[in-house]
Structures are given as structure tokens and as C-alpha cells.
Design an enzyme around this catalytic site. Structure first.
Site, PDB file in Angstrom:
ATOM      1  N   SER A 232       2.571   0.078   8.832  1.00 27.15           N
ATOM      2  CA  SER A 232       2.004  -0.157   7.502  1.00 27.15           C
ATOM      3  C   SER A 232       1.162   0.989   6.948  1.00 27.15           C
ATOM      4  CB  SER A 232       1.176  -1.444   7.506  1.00 27.15           C
ATOM      5  OG  SER A 232      -0.028  -1.263   8.206  1.00 27.15           O
ATOM      6  N   LYS A 277      -7.144  -6.652   5.431  1.00 33.21           N
ATOM      7  CA  LYS A 277      -7.173  -5.240   5.053  1.00 33.21           C
ATOM      8  C   LYS A 277      -7.936  -5.033   3.741  1.00 33.21           C
ATOM      9  CE  LYS A 277      -3.033  -4.104   7.654  1.00 33.21           C
ATOM     10  NZ  LYS A 277      -1.637  -3.633   7.648  1.00 33.21           N
TER      11      LYS A 277
END
Length: 335
Positions: A232, A277
């Protein structure tokens, strides 16, 4: 469900009683890393063989911290008082896969995301790319013929500029047929004849190599973050490469964070742990968060409170969103 990525898998929590462990893991906001900065005295994204421009602001990649070895008491406490997430342990460590094996998979995914990030940046900047042999399958048809680091120049007389062209050339043959591969090795071009094998999964022709697109002009991009797994970081890595090579100021001096997989053509894909996140980015002081469009269903008003979240589907859209932010214009959102 999107695969978990950019994980920092933590060791078992100290003091746990193995007799009362539950089959769950805890996901929490992990640290963020400025890809325009340094780590252990090295640039996080290091570019050699090409002039670079000074950068401003921050481009932080984000992580999810994962802890295993959870007791029943800790699981109950997490559910009652924490914003962390409890997930079945098999989402982190699939059945019949050891933690060590899963860490190896995560590390391989991270390395692949680095290669894709470089290729996507080169495509965006319209810089030439070459196809490099990233790995040779042991005992495969190309073993003892091709070597890691070989640049594939042509296959059966046709010039090569993408791994897809190599795969198409191989698929046009049958197992047992010969393939002529011209490579550049240590500055010298060599033509090699390789007898194709049979792919173990579908009986198609099999060459037995893994490939990556790399800059064709001698430039080298190195990513110096360690002990992080998953794919990611691709989007932010790619933006960092663009920011260093493009005279334009990508961030405009802003503190930008984000996440998302990226392929060689610059397409951004969804990831796991998006809420953690975003929380980590807010805690670090970020003004803007770049999120994959594929994660919009996971982002609600409470999650995005206190930070501007832009939804992007490609590297180009991410650059455009940051340009809009610099001009004081609205960025594309999940709404």
C-alpha cells in the site's frame, strides 16, 4: 475485502497467558514515514543517475500496526474502550501459513510495490523504461541462461519495452519450442536461445522469470524503508519520485499523507486499515490525506473529520488533487 497492507506486525503483547489467548489480532494506527525525508542517514527515496529538484512539505506513507497474542481480557478491553479493531487472526496469518512465511509475503509485496511505483512515475513523467529480469525461477527453463539484472532488449527479434510484451511472446509458443531472448548484461548485448517449459498451473509455455520495469536511462531509484510489508505504499512512493524529478512542487509545502497500491500504469487500488491510516495521519499533523477511490465506502464523516481527504484513482489524479489544493480549490472527495 481489501487485503491488509503496509503492516507493522508487532510481537506478542508482553505478559499474555498462552492458555487464554483468543484467535484475534489488534489493528491500530501505525507510524507514518515522510518519503521526502531521511531514515538512518539515507534518503527514504534515493535517486541516482538523474538530477533532482528540491522538495517542500511532506509526503507521508502510512501503516497499520498489528499485535497478536491477545488474551480474552485484552480483547474485551479493546472492544469496550478502544477505537482499535479486532480482526480474526487468519486475516493476518492465513491458515497453513506461519508468521515468518507471511512476513516474507508482505516483504515481497512491498518490494513489488516499489518497482511499480518507479514504473508509474516514469510513465507519468514520460521517461523511457526497460524490462529487467527481477528473479530467475530455480530449475526453470531460463535458469543458467538468464540472470537477475539482465535487461531484455528483444524477444524473437521484436524490441521489448514492457513485461506484457514478453509474456505475449511466450504465450505465442508451445512448451518445448525455442525462444530467442536478447539481453543486455554488463553493457554487452547477447542473444540466447531458451527452450520453453510447461507452466505448472495451466500447461502453457513457461519461461521461468519474474520481470520489472526500470528506468532505461541509467537512473536508479532505491527505497530505504525496512521492516514494513504489503503493497500500500505504492502511491506515496510514486508521488515522491515524481516530486523529486519534476520541477513542479507537488505538495506546495503542505503536509500530505496517504495510501494506496499502484500498478505500473499508475492505477491506484484499495487497501486495508484505511481508518487507522487516516487517524495516524491526523495524529502526525497531516493536512491532506490521499485515499484510493476503492476505499470510499470505508470512510465516513467522523473518520475524515479534521483532515481533508481526497479520493483518487490514479497517480495523475493524485497530482491533480494536490495541485487543486495548492490553488485553494476543492479536491475530489468520496461524496
Amino acid at each position: 475485502m481489501a487485503a491488509l497492507s503496509a503492516l507493522l506486525v508487532m510481537p506478542n503483547i508482553p505478559g499474555t497467558d498462552v492458555h487464554f489467548l483468543v484467535p484475534y489480532a489488534i489493528e491500530a494506527p501505525g507510524p507514518t514515514f515522510n518519503t521526502l525525508g531521511t531514515v538512518e542517514g539515507k534518503e527514504v527515496v534515493e535517486i541516482e543517475g538523474a538530477p533532482t529538484d528540491a522538495t517542500n512539505g511532506k509526503l507521508n506513507m502510512t501503516t497499520v500496526a498489528v499485535s497478536s497474542g491477545i488474551t480474552l481480557t485484552q480483547a474485551i478491553a479493546e472492544g469496550l474502550w478502544s477505537s482499535n479493531t479486532m480482526v480474526p487472526i487468519e486475516q493476518i496469518f492465513p491458515q497453513n501459513v506461519t508468521p515468518e512465511e507471511q512476513r516474507e509475503v508482505n516483504s515481497a509485496d512491498f518490494a513489488a510495490s516499489e518497482a511499480s511505483a518507479t514504473a508509474a512515475a516514469m510513465h507519468y513523467l514520460d521517461r523511457p523504461l526497460a524490462v529487467e529480469v527481477a528473479q530467475v525461477v530455480p530449475d526453470g527453463p531460463a535458469a543458467e541462461k538468464l540472470e537477475q539484472g539482465d535487461v531484455i532488449v528483444a524477444v524473437d527479434g521484436q524490441k521489448i519495452s514492457s513485461p506484457k510484451q514478453v509474456k505475449e511472446a511466450v504465450s505465442a509458443h508451445k512448451p518445448g519450442q525455442d525462444l530467442e531472448v536478447k539481453v543486455k548484461r554488463k553493457g554487452k548485448e547477447t542473444a540466447l536461445k531458451i527452450t520453453l517449459g510447461t507452466h505448472p498451473k495451466d500447461d502453457a509455455a513457461f519461461l521461468g522469470i519474474l520481470m520489472a520495469q526500470v528506468p532505461a536511462d541509467g537512473m536508479k531509484v532505491t527505497y530505504n524503508l525496512k521492516d514494513i510489508g504489503g503493497p500500500s505504499a505504492g502511491l506515496i512512493f510514486s508521488l515522491a519520485v515524481v516530486d523529486k524529478l519534476d520541477p513542479a512542487d507537488i505538495t506546495g509545502g503542505a503536509f500530505v499523507a496517504g495510501t494506496g497500491t499502484i500498478d505500473e500504469d499508475g492505477k491506484v487500488g484499495p487497501i486495508g486499515g484505511i481508518r487507522h491510516k487516516i487517524e495516524a495521519s491526523k495524529n502526525a499533523g497531516a493536512e491532506v490525506f490521499l485515499a484510493p477511490k476503492g476505499n470510499c465506502a470505508d470512510i465516513d464523516a467522523k473518520t475524515s473529520e479534521g483532515i481533508e481527504v481526497a479520493a483518487v484513482g490514479s497517480l495523475e489524479e493524485a497530482v491533480d488533487a494536490l495541485s487543486a489544493h495548492q490553488r485553494g480549490e476543492a479536491m475530489p472527495t468520496c461524496g
